[in-house]
Write a protein that holds these residues in place. Sequence first.
Motif, mmCIF file in Angstrom:
data_model
loop_
_atom_site.group_PDB
_atom_site.id
_atom_site.type_symbol
_atom_site.label_atom_id
_atom_site.label_comp_id
_atom_site.label_asym_id
_atom_site.label_seq_id
_atom_site.Cartn_x
_atom_site.Cartn_y
_atom_site.Cartn_z
ATOM 1 N N VAL A 174 18.428 19.061 -18.620
ATOM 2 C CA VAL A 174 18.649 20.531 -19.469
ATOM 3 C C VAL A 174 17.549 21.310 -18.803
ATOM 4 C CG1 VAL A 174 18.463 21.630 -21.593
ATOM 5 C CG2 VAL A 174 19.661 19.305 -21.136
ATOM 6 N N PHE A 175 16.160 21.062 -18.659
ATOM 7 C CA PHE A 175 15.437 21.774 -18.593
ATOM 8 C C PHE A 175 15.113 22.031 -17.061
ATOM 9 C CE2 PHE A 175 10.218 22.511 -19.377
ATOM 10 C CZ PHE A 175 10.539 23.747 -19.225
ATOM 11 N N GLY A 176 15.824 21.081 -16.123
ATOM 12 C CA GLY A 176 15.668 20.940 -14.753
ATOM 13 C C GLY A 176 14.460 20.439 -14.064
ATOM 14 N N LEU A 177 13.724 19.433 -14.628
ATOM 15 C CA LEU A 177 12.678 18.696 -13.959
ATOM 16 C C LEU A 177 13.347 17.721 -13.105
ATOM 17 C CD1 LEU A 177 9.934 18.678 -16.614
ATOM 18 C CD2 LEU A 177 10.205 20.363 -14.623
ATOM 19 N N SER A 178 12.750 17.158 -12.222
ATOM 20 C CA SER A 178 13.234 15.948 -11.404
ATOM 21 C C SER A 178 12.936 14.665 -12.088
ATOM 22 C CB SER A 178 12.607 15.916 -9.956
ATOM 23 O OG SER A 178 11.119 15.563 -10.012
ATOM 24 N N VAL A 179 13.580 13.602 -11.946
ATOM 25 C CA VAL A 179 13.616 12.551 -12.399
ATOM 26 C C VAL A 179 12.080 11.956 -12.379
ATOM 27 C CG1 VAL A 179 14.569 11.148 -10.587
ATOM 28 C CG2 VAL A 179 14.717 10.345 -13.053
ATOM 29 N N ALA A 180 11.808 12.063 -10.994
ATOM 30 C CA ALA A 180 10.398 11.493 -10.513
ATOM 31 C C ALA A 180 9.211 12.175 -11.239
ATOM 32 C CB ALA A 180 10.052 11.515 -9.143
ATOM 33 N N VAL A 181 9.244 13.692 -11.310
ATOM 34 C CA VAL A 181 8.267 14.302 -11.803
ATOM 35 C C VAL A 181 8.369 13.918 -13.469
ATOM 36 C CG1 VAL A 181 7.715 16.729 -12.565
ATOM 37 C CG2 VAL A 181 8.155 15.989 -10.441
ATOM 38 N N THR A 182 9.630 14.007 -13.957
ATOM 39 C CA THR A 182 9.753 13.711 -15.453
ATOM 40 C C THR A 182 8.886 12.010 -15.881
ATOM 41 O OG1 THR A 182 11.734 15.042 -15.765
ATOM 42 C CG2 THR A 182 11.445 13.152 -17.345
ATOM 43 N N GLY A 183 9.181 11.440 -15.182
ATOM 44 C CA GLY A 183 8.840 9.944 -15.334
ATOM 45 C C GLY A 183 7.315 9.804 -15.211
ATOM 46 N N THR A 184 6.636 10.649 -14.285
ATOM 47 C CA THR A 184 5.208 10.645 -14.472
ATOM 48 C C THR A 184 4.590 11.571 -15.123
ATOM 49 O OG1 THR A 184 5.350 10.528 -11.615
ATOM 50 C CG2 THR A 184 3.391 11.344 -12.660
ATOM 51 N N PHE A 244 11.186 21.228 -27.338
ATOM 52 C CA PHE A 244 12.533 21.272 -27.061
ATOM 53 C C PHE A 244 13.052 22.700 -26.662
ATOM 54 C CE2 PHE A 244 12.193 16.923 -28.335
ATOM 55 C CZ PHE A 244 13.198 16.568 -27.287
ATOM 56 N N THR A 245 12.233 23.762 -26.622
ATOM 57 C CA THR A 245 12.654 25.236 -26.043
ATOM 58 C C THR A 245 12.168 25.423 -24.823
ATOM 59 O OG1 THR A 245 12.180 25.821 -28.718
ATOM 60 C CG2 THR A 245 12.017 27.463 -27.020
ATOM 61 N N THR A 246 12.976 26.167 -24.173
ATOM 62 C CA THR A 246 12.795 26.283 -22.752
ATOM 63 C C THR A 246 12.699 27.544 -22.271
ATOM 64 O OG1 THR A 246 15.181 26.414 -22.454
ATOM 65 C CG2 THR A 246 14.153 24.218 -22.337
ATOM 66 N N PRO A 247 11.312 28.368 -22.303
ATOM 67 C CA PRO A 247 11.194 29.423 -21.589
ATOM 68 C C PRO A 247 11.500 29.622 -20.263
ATOM 69 C CG PRO A 247 9.072 28.394 -21.826
ATOM 70 C CD PRO A 247 10.036 27.482 -22.609
ATOM 71 N N THR A 300 5.097 24.975 -11.453
ATOM 72 C CA THR A 300 4.062 24.347 -11.878
ATOM 73 C C THR A 300 3.952 24.682 -13.442
ATOM 74 O OG1 THR A 300 2.789 24.022 -9.859
ATOM 75 C CG2 THR A 300 1.597 23.922 -11.972
ATOM 76 N N ALA A 301 4.280 26.068 -13.662
ATOM 77 C CA ALA A 301 4.162 26.480 -15.177
ATOM 78 C C ALA A 301 5.180 25.672 -15.951
ATOM 79 C CB ALA A 301 4.747 27.952 -14.847
ATOM 80 N N LYS A 302 6.362 25.277 -15.338
ATOM 81 C CA LYS A 302 7.290 24.691 -16.256
ATOM 82 C C LYS A 302 6.849 23.331 -16.395
ATOM 83 C CE LYS A 302 11.882 24.824 -15.327
ATOM 84 N NZ LYS A 302 13.090 24.815 -14.538
#
Length: 446
Positions: free
Chosen positions: A43-53, A102-105, A110-112
């Motif tokens: 939904v927010f659009g982060l990669s799975v590797a970035v999200t896990g870390t 859970f709100t997505t500006p 990097t800002a995200k």
Amino acid sequence: MSGDKVAEKTELRSRLSYALTDGCGNLLYCIIGSFLLYFYTDVFGLSVAVTGTLLLATRLLDAIDAPLWGFIVDHTKTKYGQSRPYFLWLCVPFAVCMWLTFTTPDLSGTAKIAYAAVTYIAAGVIYTGIQTAITSILPNLSHNSEERVVLNTFRMVGGNVGAFICMTFTLPLVAYFGGGNDQLGFSMTLAFFGVIAAVLLFVAFRNLREVNVEKIKRIPIKDSIRAIKGNWPWMILVLANLIFWIALTIRQSTVVYYCQYVLGDKGIAAMINGFMVIQVLGMLSIPFLVRHTSKHTTMIIGFVLAILGHIGMYFAGADLSVLIPFWCISCIGQGIACSMPFAMLSDTVDYGEWKTGIRASGFLTAIGSAFCIKAGSGIGGFIPAMVMDAFGYVPNAVQSATALMGIQVVFIWLPAAIFAVGIVPMLFYSHYEAKEEEVLEALAQQ
């Protein structure tokens, strides 16, 4: 304290209000354990590797606040009590921080990632304060060990209702509020749940009462830490609870992936999560199981049922008529294993006071509950993300056979294996559980 006086302090209104505290906490915070991994990647659009870390780093950093909240509670003395005021002070900040998470500006790069990290940590910090107060108030609601088990059962059933509502209705509400826009849907859903949670936490604040408020003493930080010395039952319980929350987070956070990519229908996740309400049966069975076995044996029973359920789901394959009953068996075990540490922590507070002369209920319960939940959530979010990435998972895409195998591994086998590890420390708890009556008698004489 006599049994009659204990009963006066724990009438039905108080028990139901104690149930509300964990119900509100789970109504919001279980969304993180169940959907944040999916929210960040799909939904927010982060990669799975970035999200896990991100989940691991922020959660472990955030977990440091657990002992700090414990110190804060141990230093709190108001006309409302020691733990109870935090339900009033933190209900609105908790709701707001969860909504922001859970709100997505409209951010990128990097800002995200920075926004995700800051809001996630803020929500976690406030939740730790709520969770610390929920657990630390139990020793001050009753001095009777059996009554604490009853109170804790009400709490866990209330928490289960909150979790049931969250995990069953979050995705349908996201679809309803968002109309196809999941970013809007998640934001509106958290706002809706947040208002409900804030109001009910205020109701719990109004109805609960702590006994012996006038005898509460502010404890120096060094004394809170000293309460750990020689408190082996507390150390064992913390280890077992941490292991449980790692396994539980892996189990909950990968349901949606398993349903979407292995079973072929993301909508099945809401139905399967809805069956989690059956874990109430496990929670309600706890007083009976404890009375006829022991506390540590009851927790082991919970672990075993959770393991058997996951093994059964593997053999069920895509046959929902077989998979769902085994999922329910695992849920019953989960309900037992999740509930027991919160009741047993009160006994370790007594043990610490008996061993050291220091009653650090805030510090000991903060580490034993909030720290375990948050550290377990961080590790439990990191492990499946890394495993799925290693197997080649790609968000919002047709998955390869290898990636599907990875999803099956993280949903079926990892939780079962980690639940099995959790049994080991509980085998050593029996020695200290046998001393509980001796401890209570000694404290009563003091």
